[in-house]
Design a protein around this motif. Structure first.
Motif, PDB file in Angstrom:
ATOM      1  N   TYR A   1      12.511   1.698   8.257  1.00  0.00           N
ATOM      2  CA  TYR A   1      11.204   2.285   8.283  1.00  0.00           C
ATOM      3  C   TYR A   1      10.801   3.373   9.119  1.00  0.00           C
ATOM      4  CZ  TYR A   1      10.771  -2.002   5.506  1.00  0.00           C
ATOM      5  OH  TYR A   1      10.982  -3.092   4.351  1.00  0.00           O
ATOM      6  N   VAL A   2      10.092   4.214   8.781  1.00  0.00           N
ATOM      7  CA  VAL A   2       9.555   5.301   9.512  1.00  0.00           C
ATOM      8  C   VAL A   2       8.108   5.272  10.139  1.00  0.00           C
ATOM      9  CG1 VAL A   2      10.948   6.876   8.618  1.00  0.00           C
ATOM     10  CG2 VAL A   2       8.668   6.927   7.899  1.00  0.00           C
ATOM     11  N   TYR A   3       7.682   5.712  11.113  1.00  0.00           N
ATOM     12  CA  TYR A   3       6.169   5.944  11.672  1.00  0.00           C
ATOM     13  C   TYR A   3       6.388   7.464  11.830  1.00  0.00           C
ATOM     14  CZ  TYR A   3       7.967   6.062  16.439  1.00  0.00           C
ATOM     15  OH  TYR A   3       8.480   6.386  17.985  1.00  0.00           O
ATOM     16  N   HIS A   4       4.981   7.941  11.739  1.00  0.00           N
ATOM     17  CA  HIS A   4       4.876   9.436  11.746  1.00  0.00           C
ATOM     18  C   HIS A   4       3.341   9.816  11.758  1.00  0.00           C
ATOM     19  CE1 HIS A   4       3.852   9.974   7.515  1.00  0.00           C
ATOM     20  NE2 HIS A   4       4.698   8.879   7.276  1.00  0.00           N
ATOM     21  N   CYS A   5       3.307  11.268  12.154  1.00  0.00           N
ATOM     22  CA  CYS A   5       1.971  11.609  12.089  1.00  0.00           C
ATOM     23  C   CYS A   5       1.658  12.058  10.540  1.00  0.00           C
ATOM     24  CB  CYS A   5       1.694  12.763  13.100  1.00  0.00           C
ATOM     25  SG  CYS A   5       0.560  13.981  12.702  1.00  0.00           S
ATOM     26  N   HIS A   6       0.547  12.074  10.160  1.00  0.00           N
ATOM     27  CA  HIS A   6       0.331  12.465   8.786  1.00  0.00           C
ATOM     28  C   HIS A   6      -0.249  13.869   8.499  1.00  0.00           C
ATOM     29  CE1 HIS A   6       0.048  10.904   4.794  1.00  0.00           C
ATOM     30  NE2 HIS A   6       0.641   9.849   4.888  1.00  0.00           N
ATOM     31  N   VAL A   7      -0.333  14.598   9.476  1.00  0.00           N
ATOM     32  CA  VAL A   7      -0.877  16.206   9.311  1.00  0.00           C
ATOM     33  C   VAL A   7       0.254  16.832   8.759  1.00  0.00           C
ATOM     34  CG1 VAL A   7      -1.429  18.050  10.148  1.00  0.00           C
ATOM     35  CG2 VAL A   7      -2.694  16.095  10.977  1.00  0.00           C
TER      36      VAL A   7
ATOM     37  N   PHE B   1      -1.766   8.855  13.099  1.00  0.00           N
ATOM     38  CA  PHE B   1      -0.510   8.166  13.192  1.00  0.00           C
ATOM     39  C   PHE B   1      -0.494   6.937  12.419  1.00  0.00           C
ATOM     40  CE2 PHE B   1       2.078   5.192  15.945  1.00  0.00           C
ATOM     41  CZ  PHE B   1       3.101   5.976  16.306  1.00  0.00           C
ATOM     42  N   HIS B   2       0.723   7.080  11.604  1.00  0.00           N
ATOM     43  CA  HIS B   2       0.846   5.899  10.441  1.00  0.00           C
ATOM     44  C   HIS B   2       2.307   5.298  10.874  1.00  0.00           C
ATOM     45  CE1 HIS B   2       1.423   4.294   6.658  1.00  0.00           C
ATOM     46  NE2 HIS B   2       2.145   5.213   6.087  1.00  0.00           N
ATOM     47  N   VAL B   3       2.197   4.190  10.488  1.00  0.00           N
ATOM     48  CA  VAL B   3       3.249   3.169  10.376  1.00  0.00           C
ATOM     49  C   VAL B   3       3.717   2.734   9.240  1.00  0.00           C
ATOM     50  CG1 VAL B   3       4.551   1.300  11.720  1.00  0.00           C
ATOM     51  CG2 VAL B   3       2.795   2.704  13.090  1.00  0.00           C
ATOM     52  N   HIS B   4       4.781   2.592   8.736  1.00  0.00           N
ATOM     53  CA  HIS B   4       5.249   2.272   7.427  1.00  0.00           C
ATOM     54  C   HIS B   4       5.327   0.604   7.592  1.00  0.00           C
ATOM     55  CE1 HIS B   4       6.774   5.519   4.796  1.00  0.00           C
ATOM     56  NE2 HIS B   4       5.764   5.911   5.707  1.00  0.00           N
ATOM     57  N   LEU B   5       5.401  -0.134   6.729  1.00  0.00           N
ATOM     58  CA  LEU B   5       5.414  -1.627   6.392  1.00  0.00           C
ATOM     59  C   LEU B   5       4.389  -2.582   7.117  1.00  0.00           C
ATOM     60  CD1 LEU B   5       7.375  -3.916   5.542  1.00  0.00           C
ATOM     61  CD2 LEU B   5       8.519  -3.594   7.857  1.00  0.00           C
TER      62      LEU B   5
ATOM     63  N   TYR C   1      -0.252   6.382  -3.445  1.00  0.00           N
ATOM     64  CA  TYR C   1       1.072   6.448  -3.246  1.00  0.00           C
ATOM     65  C   TYR C   1       1.123   8.093  -3.276  1.00  0.00           C
ATOM     66  CZ  TYR C   1      -0.062   7.370  -8.550  1.00  0.00           C
ATOM     67  OH  TYR C   1      -0.508   7.509  -9.666  1.00  0.00           O
ATOM     68  N   HIS C   2       2.304   8.871  -2.674  1.00  0.00           N
ATOM     69  CA  HIS C   2       2.298  10.027  -2.651  1.00  0.00           C
ATOM     70  C   HIS C   2       4.018  10.626  -2.290  1.00  0.00           C
ATOM     71  CE1 HIS C   2       2.878   9.903   1.831  1.00  0.00           C
ATOM     72  NE2 HIS C   2       1.915   9.135   2.041  1.00  0.00           N
ATOM     73  N   ASP C   3       4.405  11.592  -2.259  1.00  0.00           N
ATOM     74  CA  ASP C   3       5.813  12.198  -2.237  1.00  0.00           C
ATOM     75  C   ASP C   3       6.135  12.030  -0.999  1.00  0.00           C
ATOM     76  OD1 ASP C   3       8.039  13.362  -3.204  1.00  0.00           O
ATOM     77  OD2 ASP C   3       7.409  14.630  -1.597  1.00  0.00           O
ATOM     78  N   HIS C   4       7.287  11.950  -0.587  1.00  0.00           N
ATOM     79  CA  HIS C   4       7.919  11.493   0.851  1.00  0.00           C
ATOM     80  C   HIS C   4       8.987  12.114   1.063  1.00  0.00           C
ATOM     81  CE1 HIS C   4       8.067   8.853   4.529  1.00  0.00           C
ATOM     82  NE2 HIS C   4       6.621   9.006   4.138  1.00  0.00           N
ATOM     83  N   ALA C   5       9.593  13.102   0.272  1.00  0.00           N
ATOM     84  CA  ALA C   5      10.848  13.855   0.316  1.00  0.00           C
ATOM     85  C   ALA C   5      11.105  14.565   1.757  1.00  0.00           C
ATOM     86  CB  ALA C   5      11.178  14.657  -1.068  1.00  0.00           C
TER      87      ALA C   5
ATOM     88  N   VAL D   1       9.095   8.566  -3.734  1.00  0.00           N
ATOM     89  CA  VAL D   1       7.548   8.339  -3.723  1.00  0.00           C
ATOM     90  C   VAL D   1       7.309   6.925  -2.604  1.00  0.00           C
ATOM     91  CG1 VAL D   1       5.474   7.202  -5.045  1.00  0.00           C
ATOM     92  CG2 VAL D   1       7.086   8.870  -6.289  1.00  0.00           C
ATOM     93  N   HIS D   2       6.531   7.372  -1.771  1.00  0.00           N
ATOM     94  CA  HIS D   2       5.918   6.229  -1.044  1.00  0.00           C
ATOM     95  C   HIS D   2       4.881   5.258  -1.301  1.00  0.00           C
ATOM     96  CE1 HIS D   2       5.273   3.954   2.727  1.00  0.00           C
ATOM     97  NE2 HIS D   2       4.055   4.863   3.133  1.00  0.00           N
ATOM     98  N   LEU D   3       4.576   4.391  -1.505  1.00  0.00           N
ATOM     99  CA  LEU D   3       3.333   3.686  -1.590  1.00  0.00           C
ATOM    100  C   LEU D   3       2.883   3.182  -0.073  1.00  0.00           C
ATOM    101  CD1 LEU D   3       1.409   2.207  -3.214  1.00  0.00           C
ATOM    102  CD2 LEU D   3       2.648   0.440  -3.695  1.00  0.00           C
ATOM    103  N   HIS D   4       1.840   4.357   0.154  1.00  0.00           N
ATOM    104  CA  HIS D   4       1.188   4.440   1.721  1.00  0.00           C
ATOM    105  C   HIS D   4       0.391   3.031   1.857  1.00  0.00           C
ATOM    106  CE1 HIS D   4      -0.614   6.439   4.950  1.00  0.00           C
ATOM    107  NE2 HIS D   4      -1.162   5.513   4.742  1.00  0.00           N
ATOM    108  N   GLY D   5       0.833   2.279   2.806  1.00  0.00           N
ATOM    109  CA  GLY D   5       0.202   0.785   2.901  1.00  0.00           C
ATOM    110  C   GLY D   5       0.724  -0.248   2.374  1.00  0.00           C
TER     111      GLY D   5
HETATM  112 CU1  C2O Z   1       1.467   8.259   3.808  1.00  0.00          CU
HETATM  113 CU2  C2O Z   1       5.133   8.132   5.361  1.00  0.00          CU
HETATM  114  O1  C2O Z   1       3.424   8.283   4.633  1.00  0.00           O
END
Ligand code: C2O
Length: 537
Positions: free
Chosen positions: A518-524, A428-432, A158-162, A110-114
């Motif tokens: 940490y990762v960054y990625h596109c959310h599509v 485009f999403h950046v973690h942390l 929050y959502h899965d991230h596997a 689980v990733h808590l997005h944001g």
């Molecule tokens: Cu909402 Cu790495 O994601």
């Protein structure tokens, strides 16, 4: 057969508090256990229930979306995320992708997005685990995740991230909302609260005749990936787990935190009576000042925090509508049922409403280009088959397996130029960390630039300034503050200032450096969309 609209009432997801209150009235940390369960879920009055994967404190309590978790700013929440899923996925799994490969079971993490989370609680794609932690990914390290609930004041999910499973696990239902409440600030702001403050988790799904969630399992490039489709679009719009629900509202203000939880569909929300609403926050933060809007465009994983004043409604029922193309921006236009999201039925009679919409919300410290430590070019690229179907997507021609290339220094600000050479808009999403948009500039001669980029395995030798066409465009006011996910237009370079600290400039309450980064990625469709590791050090 067409499903009737507005026959199910908008559900309230169960609320789970991520804190407790001590005898002397102080907020103290809480430990939660939230499981992932397979169960049956009825998405519409006239649909048979579908198998889903759902989050909940128990199988009986599990819902799609999962419980709405409410945390208090600065008070920690511990969550033991448990996997109770069966041996097999409810959807076809395409094993030709880069993915978790347990001997059996469904990998999840689980990733808590944001969130501002320590690396081992961030839900790294390789930290996956199967039922009862039987099998685990290489980066798995702990059973209980620790959330500091700092650095941001409001809307997360929050959502899965596997690895390789994210898009399927999200489609199956592994999503939920999470908000961080700052009681002092909220008292001061006076926005609508309690039952007048609702999450709207919006997503698209299709269904088979027997009510099962439908996903086309013939790949766009079957020779390469027999079942993989890079994007998913459904023709039924689901809000809080029901298709086109209705909600009874009073003639007063309501706060809605709208989360686009779709895999690939963008939504442009508007009211069908032409009335406007007020945006007060984004996925990351309250806006500096409230903004009146007639519509709001949300990419997958974007969140808009709005206030609607139904005392101003011109009709007794108002429909929330959508007119965003899919894929965005050049795909099909919604032409039927997907133009409608839900209906508000406004009760007659005046009520007292003590809530308000302050003009000033929260001061914003603007990042500036002057203090940038490093500039980076980030190329989003899509490889196509001769028939024009994407075969794979990546960032800077590297894959998730490749060594980490972004090693920002703790506390610095970097300028990232995101060069989108694909035909679609990518969130485009950046973690942390959070970032602020500097501007977007249109690109010309994109085919030539693409060819150069492919040859050079990057744009460093391509003289990007030769391809920039036109003046910098500033972000719209409702996207000008802190963001953790951003729409990047195709054939544009989008420049963002990424701050590798907290958005309130306080030190991180944990060590953000080191494994697993940490990762960054596109959310599509999330994975496998471009995905890379980044660690602060
Ligand atoms: Cu909402 Cu790495 O994601």
């Amino acid at each position: 057969e067409k499903l009737s609209m507005f026959v199910d009432e908008l559900p309230s997801m169960p609320t789970v508090r991520g804190y407790t209150i001590s005898a002397n009235g102080i907020y103290v940390p809480a430990s939660l256990t939230i499981g992932m369960h397979m169960k049956l879920w009825k998405f519409h009055r006239d649909l048979h229930p579908s198998a889903v994967f759902a989050f909940g404190e128990s199988a009986a309590k599990a819902t799609v979306p999962g419980p709405s978790i409410e945390a208090i700013s600065g008070v920690k929440t511990y969550v033991r995320w448990e996997n109770h899923l069966p041996d097999k996925h409810i959807f076809t799994v395409d094993e030709t992708l880069e993915m978790a490969k347990p001997a059996r079971g469904v990998p999840t993490v689980v990733h808590l997005h944001g969130s501002v989370s320590e690396p081992h609680s961030d839900g790294n794609a390789r930290s996956w685990f199967t039922r009862q932690f039987e099998e685990k990914g290489k980066k798995w390290n702990k059973t209980v995740y620790e959330y500091h609930n700092v650095g941001t004041t409001s809307n997360l999910w929050y959502h899965d991230h596997a690895l390789g499973y994210t898009r399927l696990n999200l489609l199956a239902g592994l999503i939920g909302s999470y908000k961080i409440v700052n009681p002092e600030l909220d008292d001061r702001l006076g926005l609508p609260r309690g039952k007048f403050d609702r999450e709207l988790v919006v997503m698209d799904r299709s269904f088979t005749k027997s009510g099962f969630i439908y996903i086309n399992s013939t790949g766009d490039n079957p020779d390469l990936h027999p079942e993989w489709q890079p994007e998913y679009f459904g023709n039924v719009i689901i809000v809080n787990g029901k298709a086109w629900p209705y909600m009874k509202v009073q003639r007063r203000k309501y706060r809605f935190r709208i989360i686009n939880a779709s895999n690939a569909r963008f939504f442009r929300f508007a009211m069908d009576d032409g009335s406007s609403f007020t945006q007060v926050g984004t996925d990351c933060f309250y806006l500096e000042a409230a903004i009146e809007l007639k519509s709001v465009l949300l990419a997958p994983s974007e969140i808009s925090d709005i206030v609607v004043d139904f005392s101003k409604a011109k009709k007794s029922t108002v429909i929330l509508t959508n007119d965003a193309a899919y894929p965005f921006p050049d795909g099909n236009l919604p032409d039927g049922a997907d133009r409608k999201i839900m209906e508000f039925m406004i009760k007659d009679g005046n009520v007292t409403d003590n809530s308000r919409i302050p003009i000033q919300l929260q001061p914003l410290i603007r990042l500036s280009e002057e203090h940038v430590a490093i500039r980076r070019n980030i190329v989003l690229f899509e490889f196509n088959s001769p028939s024009g179907q994407p075969t794979h997507l990546n960032i800077n021609f590297a894959s998730f397996k490749d060594p980490v290339t972004e090693l920002p220094k703790y506390g610095t600000t970097e300028l990232w130029h995101i060069i989108n050479l694909t035909p679609d808009n990518h969130p485009f999403h950046v973690h942390l960390v959070g970032f602020q948009v500097l501007h977007q500039r249109k690109l010309k001669n994109v085919n030539e630039l693409s060819a150069c980029t492919v040859n050079q395995k990057g744009v460093e030798a391509c003289n990007i300034s030769d391809y920039v066409d036109g003046d910098p465009i500033l972000p719209p006011a409702n996207e000008a503050g802190w963001k953790n996910v951003l729409k990047t237009q195709p054939a544009f370079v989008t420049s963002i200032l990424v701050h590798f600290g907290m958005i309130d400039f306080e030190p991180f309450p944990f060590d953000p450096t080191g494994e697993p980064g940490y990762v960054y990625h596109c959310h599509v469709s999330i994975i496998p969309c471009a995905h890379k590791t980044l660690s602060a050090q």
